[in-house]
Design a protein around this motif. Structure first.
Motif, PDB file in Angstrom:
ATOM      1  N   LYS A 356       0.742  -1.240  -0.020  1.00 46.89           N
ATOM      2  CA  LYS A 356      -0.096   0.135   0.069  1.00 46.89           C
ATOM      3  C   LYS A 356       0.992   1.250  -0.116  1.00 46.89           C
ATOM      4  O   LYS A 356       0.547   2.266  -0.955  1.00 46.89           O
ATOM      5  CB  LYS A 356      -0.991   0.109   1.031  1.00 46.89           C
ATOM      6  CG  LYS A 356      -1.893   1.049   1.288  1.00 46.89           C
ATOM      7  CD  LYS A 356      -3.015   1.197   2.486  1.00 46.89           C
ATOM      8  CE  LYS A 356      -3.850   2.358   2.574  1.00 46.89           C
ATOM      9  NZ  LYS A 356      -4.709   2.153   3.667  1.00 46.89           N
ATOM     10  N   CYS A 359       2.283   1.498  -3.473  1.00 45.35           N
ATOM     11  CA  CYS A 359       1.171   2.019  -4.293  1.00 45.35           C
ATOM     12  C   CYS A 359       1.090   3.439  -4.405  1.00 45.35           C
ATOM     13  O   CYS A 359       1.027   4.178  -5.184  1.00 45.35           O
ATOM     14  CB  CYS A 359      -0.055   1.149  -4.285  1.00 45.35           C
ATOM     15  SG  CYS A 359      -1.221   1.581  -5.374  1.00 45.35           S
ATOM     16  N   GLU A 360       1.068   4.123  -2.823  1.00 45.89           N
ATOM     17  CA  GLU A 360       0.876   5.461  -2.671  1.00 45.89           C
ATOM     18  C   GLU A 360       2.093   6.398  -3.269  1.00 45.89           C
ATOM     19  O   GLU A 360       1.857   7.258  -3.765  1.00 45.89           O
ATOM     20  CB  GLU A 360       0.736   5.707  -1.167  1.00 45.89           C
ATOM     21  CG  GLU A 360       0.486   6.975  -0.791  1.00 45.89           C
ATOM     22  CD  GLU A 360       0.107   7.106   0.853  1.00 45.89           C
ATOM     23  OE1 GLU A 360      -0.033   8.380   1.263  1.00 45.89           O
ATOM     24  OE2 GLU A 360       0.038   6.216   1.286  1.00 45.89           O
ATOM     25  N   LEU A 363       1.390   6.229  -6.906  1.00 44.63           N
ATOM     26  CA  LEU A 363       0.344   7.087  -7.383  1.00 44.63           C
ATOM     27  C   LEU A 363       0.675   8.620  -7.215  1.00 44.63           C
ATOM     28  O   LEU A 363       0.418   9.375  -7.834  1.00 44.63           O
ATOM     29  CB  LEU A 363      -0.957   6.762  -6.436  1.00 44.63           C
ATOM     30  CG  LEU A 363      -2.201   7.626  -6.940  1.00 44.63           C
ATOM     31  CD1 LEU A 363      -2.563   7.066  -8.306  1.00 44.63           C
ATOM     32  CD2 LEU A 363      -3.234   7.051  -5.822  1.00 44.63           C
ATOM     33  N   GLU A 429      -8.450  12.269 -12.591  1.00 51.26           N
ATOM     34  CA  GLU A 429      -9.335  11.221 -11.593  1.00 51.26           C
ATOM     35  C   GLU A 429     -10.873  11.579 -11.761  1.00 51.26           C
ATOM     36  O   GLU A 429     -11.280  12.861 -12.299  1.00 51.26           O
ATOM     37  CB  GLU A 429      -8.853  11.733 -10.161  1.00 51.26           C
ATOM     38  CG  GLU A 429      -7.587  11.568  -9.762  1.00 51.26           C
ATOM     39  CD  GLU A 429      -7.042  11.965  -8.310  1.00 51.26           C
ATOM     40  OE1 GLU A 429      -7.996  12.765  -7.748  1.00 51.26           O
ATOM     41  OE2 GLU A 429      -6.059  11.680  -7.975  1.00 51.26           O
ATOM     42  N   SER A 503      -2.967   2.912 -16.492  1.00 49.58           N
ATOM     43  CA  SER A 503      -3.106   2.063 -15.260  1.00 49.58           C
ATOM     44  C   SER A 503      -4.374   2.753 -14.395  1.00 49.58           C
ATOM     45  O   SER A 503      -4.505   4.026 -14.656  1.00 49.58           O
ATOM     46  CB  SER A 503      -1.860   2.288 -14.147  1.00 49.58           C
ATOM     47  OG  SER A 503      -0.846   1.344 -14.864  1.00 49.58           O
ATOM     48  N   TYR A 505      -6.349   3.403 -10.536  1.00 51.09           N
ATOM     49  CA  TYR A 505      -6.127   3.150  -9.119  1.00 51.09           C
ATOM     50  C   TYR A 505      -7.443   3.681  -8.259  1.00 51.09           C
ATOM     51  O   TYR A 505      -7.886   4.301  -8.758  1.00 51.09           O
ATOM     52  CB  TYR A 505      -4.809   4.158  -8.763  1.00 51.09           C
ATOM     53  CG  TYR A 505      -3.577   3.902  -9.417  1.00 51.09           C
ATOM     54  CD1 TYR A 505      -2.857   2.990  -8.653  1.00 51.09           C
ATOM     55  CD2 TYR A 505      -3.359   4.234 -10.648  1.00 51.09           C
ATOM     56  CE1 TYR A 505      -1.526   2.889  -9.084  1.00 51.09           C
ATOM     57  CE2 TYR A 505      -2.168   3.694 -11.135  1.00 51.09           C
ATOM     58  CZ  TYR A 505      -1.290   3.329 -10.425  1.00 51.09           C
ATOM     59  OH  TYR A 505      -0.045   2.757 -11.013  1.00 51.09           O
ATOM     60  N   ASN A 506      -7.606   3.047  -7.118  1.00 53.89           N
ATOM     61  CA  ASN A 506      -8.446   3.519  -6.247  1.00 53.89           C
ATOM     62  C   ASN A 506      -7.894   4.579  -5.554  1.00 53.89           C
ATOM     63  O   ASN A 506      -6.858   4.332  -4.686  1.00 53.89           O
ATOM     64  CB  ASN A 506      -8.899   2.221  -5.244  1.00 53.89           C
ATOM     65  CG  ASN A 506      -9.909   2.712  -4.017  1.00 53.89           C
ATOM     66  OD1 ASN A 506     -10.191   3.927  -4.097  1.00 53.89           O
ATOM     67  ND2 ASN A 506     -10.803   1.748  -3.600  1.00 53.89           N
ATOM     68  N   ARG A 510      -5.611   4.285  -2.021  1.00 47.98           N
ATOM     69  CA  ARG A 510      -4.218   4.474  -2.579  1.00 47.98           C
ATOM     70  C   ARG A 510      -3.831   3.132  -3.187  1.00 47.98           C
ATOM     71  O   ARG A 510      -2.814   2.558  -3.114  1.00 47.98           O
ATOM     72  CB  ARG A 510      -3.163   4.936  -1.703  1.00 47.98           C
ATOM     73  CG  ARG A 510      -3.542   6.035  -0.869  1.00 47.98           C
ATOM     74  CD  ARG A 510      -4.063   7.160  -1.605  1.00 47.98           C
ATOM     75  NE  ARG A 510      -2.813   8.167  -2.108  1.00 47.98           N
ATOM     76  CZ  ARG A 510      -3.013   9.383  -2.657  1.00 47.98           C
ATOM     77  NH1 ARG A 510      -4.005   9.739  -3.284  1.00 47.98           N
ATOM     78  NH2 ARG A 510      -1.966   9.960  -3.178  1.00 47.98           N
ATOM     79  N   SER A 511      -4.714   2.329  -3.497  1.00 48.25           N
ATOM     80  CA  SER A 511      -4.360   0.721  -4.036  1.00 48.25           C
ATOM     81  C   SER A 511      -4.590   0.695  -5.660  1.00 48.25           C
ATOM     82  O   SER A 511      -5.411   1.566  -6.213  1.00 48.25           O
ATOM     83  CB  SER A 511      -5.436  -0.160  -3.523  1.00 48.25           C
ATOM     84  OG  SER A 511      -6.724   0.277  -3.665  1.00 48.25           O
ATOM     85  N   HIS A 512      -3.765  -0.327  -6.194  1.00 45.50           N
ATOM     86  CA  HIS A 512      -3.705  -0.373  -7.602  1.00 45.50           C
ATOM     87  C   HIS A 512      -4.986  -1.284  -8.046  1.00 45.50           C
ATOM     88  O   HIS A 512      -5.193  -2.214  -7.377  1.00 45.50           O
ATOM     89  CB  HIS A 512      -2.371  -1.187  -7.820  1.00 45.50           C
ATOM     90  CG  HIS A 512      -2.301  -1.568  -9.243  1.00 45.50           C
ATOM     91  ND1 HIS A 512      -2.417  -2.958  -9.875  1.00 45.50           N
ATOM     92  CD2 HIS A 512      -2.123  -0.583 -10.199  1.00 45.50           C
ATOM     93  CE1 HIS A 512      -2.227  -2.805 -11.159  1.00 45.50           C
ATOM     94  NE2 HIS A 512      -2.076  -1.706 -11.624  1.00 45.50           N
ATOM     95  N   SER A 515      -3.540  -2.617 -14.645  1.00 47.60           N
ATOM     96  CA  SER A 515      -2.809  -2.030 -15.652  1.00 47.60           C
ATOM     97  C   SER A 515      -2.650  -2.668 -17.110  1.00 47.60           C
ATOM     98  O   SER A 515      -2.944  -4.002 -16.927  1.00 47.60           O
ATOM     99  CB  SER A 515      -1.451  -1.863 -15.143  1.00 47.60           C
ATOM    100  OG  SER A 515      -1.349  -0.840 -14.249  1.00 47.60           O
TER     101      SER A 515
END
Length: 552
Positions: A356, A359-360, A363, A429, A503, A505-506, A510-512, A515
């Motif tokens: 996480k 991923c953050e 992102l 977004e 890609s 993302y949530n 902050r999750s993938h 892709s």
């Protein structure tokens, strides 16, 4: 007796057409004199009426021309004078010159004989180049002052009309060729002609404009180089920060793994020690029982040796030592599978937390490429309703009357972003809160927008979708089911054109999500939005493009 040039001017013996000393001079009825060939060619070029080139007097019929003997004799004397002057000029070449001697790449004087000096001017009438000394007659004598002098050039013969043997003074814009005065009276009479000087000026102005454009292009490229260098420097700083963040995460991860490993080994070793102690205790008890049993066995053996029946019956054996029932005793090594499983489970939780964090970081880096996306009404399906600021889209109940242009979707309830991207990275977004169905991603410019549409990368679609409130899929051809731990309220879309990556993302946790990688982009890519069908009012919320604010 006065010399020839003391009472007559050289100008009196020049043809006003060719501007040279008369050759076969003839007189017109109006009293003007010309070279016979010159006036004949002039009148041949005029089809409607004959007129004098000087006074413009017209003649009904072409007049008979006769040689003017007096002018012919004077012209002959003028030519002799010209030859004499040229002879003197040749002789004067032996005079000591104060101007520089010719060097490679410069134009030489055509009159100099021994030491050839650098030419100061070239004459288009004499078809020769002259140094400063030999140029003097052109400055002093009236006869030469009408000659056309230019900056020194080589190959003067290239500046003479091959057809009329006259100096080139005009330019034909119709044929893009160079002309003399006689050319415009014949082949180029109806063409657009200008003087060499005028064409030169126009070309110079054109060159100036071109140079200005080139300079602007150079400046633009300098600016691009500057921006690229700045981007590289900023990229270095970003990379250093990303490396530091990654090292921190991986260091923490390795510490966690090492700590978990050490704890697991400690637990296993402790259990093994406890098992060994238990085994030692059992062994000690069993060995004591074996000793007692052996003693009893010896006594019984001695009694069994008595042969006297009465005595054997009178002899009572020692009491049998008490023993435990060992028939069910089993020693089992302690199994560590459960411990390992629990440890790995804890490690998995830690790894998920670190993933996480990674991923953050990823992102956060992508959000530096955020762009301002607005919706293009020319592409919107007729049932879609767009907000005034072109940032929201939802499905309406009535079809609007729009022109059915080639860009508009006719069956798929979709709309594209206004701006396309054909290089670099971009990120945006979209808020999907309150929706049970939607489609998001990017598409190439040439996608099919009419009739049935199959969404997959082969057809130019790189999108994911939600259906029926819980079914998340990536249209990867075939579809890929997506297992999401948490339902996203906002979805981030990142595209790296050169790397061929799209890609999702949530944004909240902050999750993938998914892709597309290894893509080959050859056209402009446009953001694509579909709010989905309304489904009895359950999917009425709009898709909302979030404001383009770069994150720190």
């Amino acid at each position: 007796m006065a010399s020839f040039n003391t009472f007559l001017s050289e100008e009196q013996f020049q043809c006003s057409i060719c501007l040279d000393v008369f050759t076969d001079p003839v007189s017109t009825p109006c009293g003007h004199n010309f070279c016979k060939a010159c006036i004949s060619r002039y009148w041949d070029s005029i089809t409607d009426v004959c007129q004098c080139p000087i006074c413009k007097k017209t003649f009904e019929n072409k007049p008979d021309l006769s040689v003017n003997t007096f002018i012919a004799e004077m012209a002959s004397e003028a030519k002799k004078l010209d030859m004499s002057t040229k002879t003197k000029m040749v002789k004067s070449s032996s005079i000591t010159h104060k101007h520089p001697i010719i060097t490679p790449g410069q134009v030489p004087c055509d009159v100099c004989t021994e030491n050839r000096f650098m030419a100061q001017k070239s004459c288009l009438v004499c078809l020769a180049s002259f140094c400063e000394s030999h140029l003097e007659p052109h400055k002093r004598l009236t006869f030469y002052k009408k000659h056309k002098l230019i900056d020194p050039v080589l190959n003067l013969e290239d500046r003479v009309c091959k057809k009329h043997d006259k100096s080139i003074e005009l330019f034909c814009r119709s044929d893009q060729t160079y002309l003399c005065q006689f050319c415009i009276e014949t082949d180029h009479k109806a063409h657009k002609t200008v003087s060499i000087e005028e064409e030169y000026g126009e070309r110079k102005r054109g060159l100036a404009r071109t140079m200005a454009n080139v300079q602007q292009m150079i400046q633009e490229r300098h600016e691009k180089v500057r921006k690229i260098k700045t981007s590289v420097e900023l990229g270095k700083k970003d990379v250093e920060k990303d490396i530091a963040d990654a090292v921190e995460v991986y260091t923490s991860l390795m510490r966690c793994i090492e700590r978990s490993q050490a704890e697991l080994i400690e637990v296993i070793e402790k259990k093994q020690k406890e098992a060994e102690q238990q085994a030692e205790g059992l062994i000690t008890e069993l060995e004591q029982e074996i000793t007692e049993l052996k003693k009893s066995c010896t006594e019984l053996e001695q009694i069994s040796l008595i042969e006297d029946h009465f005595q054997l019956l009178q002899t009572s054996p020692l009491p049998f030592p008490p023993t435990k029932d060992r028939s069910e005793i089993r020693f089992q090594r302690s199994l560590c599978v459960g411990t390992v499983r629990r440890t790995v489970s804890q490690l998995e939780e830690t790894l998920n937390e670190e993933m996480k964090n990674l991923c953050e970081i990823e992102l956060r880096g992508m959000q530096h490429s955020i762009v301002d996306v607005t919706l293009d009404p020319d592409t919107a399906h007729p049932y879609l309703i767009l907000s005034k600021d072109r940032k929201q889209v939802k499905l309406g109940e009535i079809s609007k009357l729009f022109s059915n242009n080639r860009y508009r979707f006719s069956s798929s309830v979709s709309v594209l972003g206004k701006e396309g991207f054909s290089s670099g990275r971009f990120y945006y977004e979209v808020q999907v809160m309150g929706k049970t169905a939607w489609v998001l991603g990017v598409v190439r410019e040439s996608i099919n927008r009419k009739g049935s549409i199959t969404r997959n990368p082969e057809n130019g679609h790189w999108v994911i979708r939600l259906w029926d409130g819980f079914d998340y899929r990536a249209h990867a051809g075939p579809d890929v089911h997506l297992s999401l731990r948490k339902k996203p309220q906002s979805v981030g879309v990142f595209v790296d054109y050169e790397e061929g990556q799209v890609s999702f993302y949530n944004v909240e946790n902050r999750s993938h999500i998914y892709s597309f990688t290894g893509c080959k982009f050859t056209e402009k890519l446009f953001p694509c939005f579909s709010p989905g069908l309304n489904s009895n009012g359950k999917n009425a919320a709009p898709l909302i493009i979030c404001p383009a604010r770069k994150k720190d």
